[in-house]
Design an enzyme around this catalytic site. Structure first.
Site, short mmCIF file in Angstrom:
data_model
loop_
_atom_site.label_atom_id
_atom_site.label_comp_id
_atom_site.label_asym_id
_atom_site.label_seq_id
_atom_site.Cartn_x
_atom_site.Cartn_y
_atom_site.Cartn_z
N ARG A 130 44.59 39.18 44.84
CA ARG A 130 44.97 37.16 44.28
C ARG A 130 44.81 37.35 43.15
NH1 ARG A 130 43.57 32.91 48.70
NH2 ARG A 130 41.17 33.09 48.31
N ARG A 174 31.68 36.87 52.37
CA ARG A 174 32.54 35.65 53.21
C ARG A 174 32.76 36.19 54.99
NH1 ARG A 174 37.45 34.38 49.02
NH2 ARG A 174 38.03 33.50 50.22
#
Ligand code: AMP
Length: 221
Positions: A130, A174
């Site tokens: 990303r 995460r």
């Protein structure tokens, strides 16, 4: 079976946003993302925004009462023929229990819960690809958009960068937090036979179509 109200669960990068767009476009779902609503409230410095900001800035969950009230208000505004897709809520079993009460009070059927299953390695691969544009804020994915590392923004020629929370170690961290938070919810909905697994690693179009079939109350196969 009629069209279903939905909850979509899945790790960061599992494709929740993409499938939500598909359902909005093809089936007129109302996409209710508590993260998005909270970010707007923080930007507008509303009473809710001010209370939520401290927790969000610390990377913590916003207290259940605040988020539950927010969802209750949003749900009350939905027409009876309008279907919702909840994204980012519930995050705790207390929120799931509150949601069941809100939905029952409105006389709606309980939602179907779609779990988008994606391996850790696939998440690292997707999020690691990303890139954000430093100038116009556009978001790209190197693999999906056919860009090379070092390319500039196709829209404005700005510099593309990797967000610090998209680096491998940060992603794995995460994911760990996500799993700890989500497992109790998966157990909760599995026990109530509301959970359906969707393979988030099949092609994007195929996965969106499977989600849409489930949303129409058909079998997902
Ligand atoms: P998200 O965009 O879903 O990752 O949410 C961004 C942030 O908003 C989270 O890190 C939380 O601080 C807060 N948030 C969003 N949804 C919830 C929720 N259901 N319960 C508590 N906090 C939430």
């Amino acid at each position: 079976m009629p069209q279903q109200d939905l909850i979509i669960l899945g790790a960061p990068g599992a494709g929740k946003g993409t499938h939500a767009e598909y359902l909005k476009k093809h089936m007129a779902y109302v996409h209710m993302s508590t993260g998005d609503i909270l970010r707007v409230a923080v930007a507008g410095q509303t009473e809710l925004g001010k209370q939520a900001q401290v927790h969000m800035d610390a990377g913590a969950l916003v207290p259940d009462e605040l988020v539950i009230d927010l969802v209750r208000e949003q749900m009350a505004e939905l027409g009876s023929g309008v279907h919702y897709l909840l994204d980012g809520f519930p995050r705790t079993v207390a929120q799931a229990e509150a949601l069941a009460g809100i939905v029952a009070a409105l006389g709606r059927p309980q939602p179907l819960v779609i779990y988008l299953a994606v391996s850790d390695e696939e998440v690292v691969h997707r999020l690691g690809g990303r890139r954000m544009c430093g100038s116009c804020g556009a978001i790209y994915n190197l693999y999906r958009d056919g860009l090379d590392a070092g390319d500039r923004c196709p829209a404005c020629a700005g510099e593309l960068y990797l967000r610090s929370d998209d680096r491998r170690e940060a992603i794995l961290n995460r994911l760990e937090v996500y799993k700890q938070q989500t497992q109790p919810l998966i157990d909760y909905y599995q026990q109530r036979r509301r959970l359906v697994n969707v393979d988030g690693e099949q092609g994007q179009q195929q996965a969106s179509e499977q989600v849409a079939r489930l949303a129409r109350g058909e079998s997902g196969d």
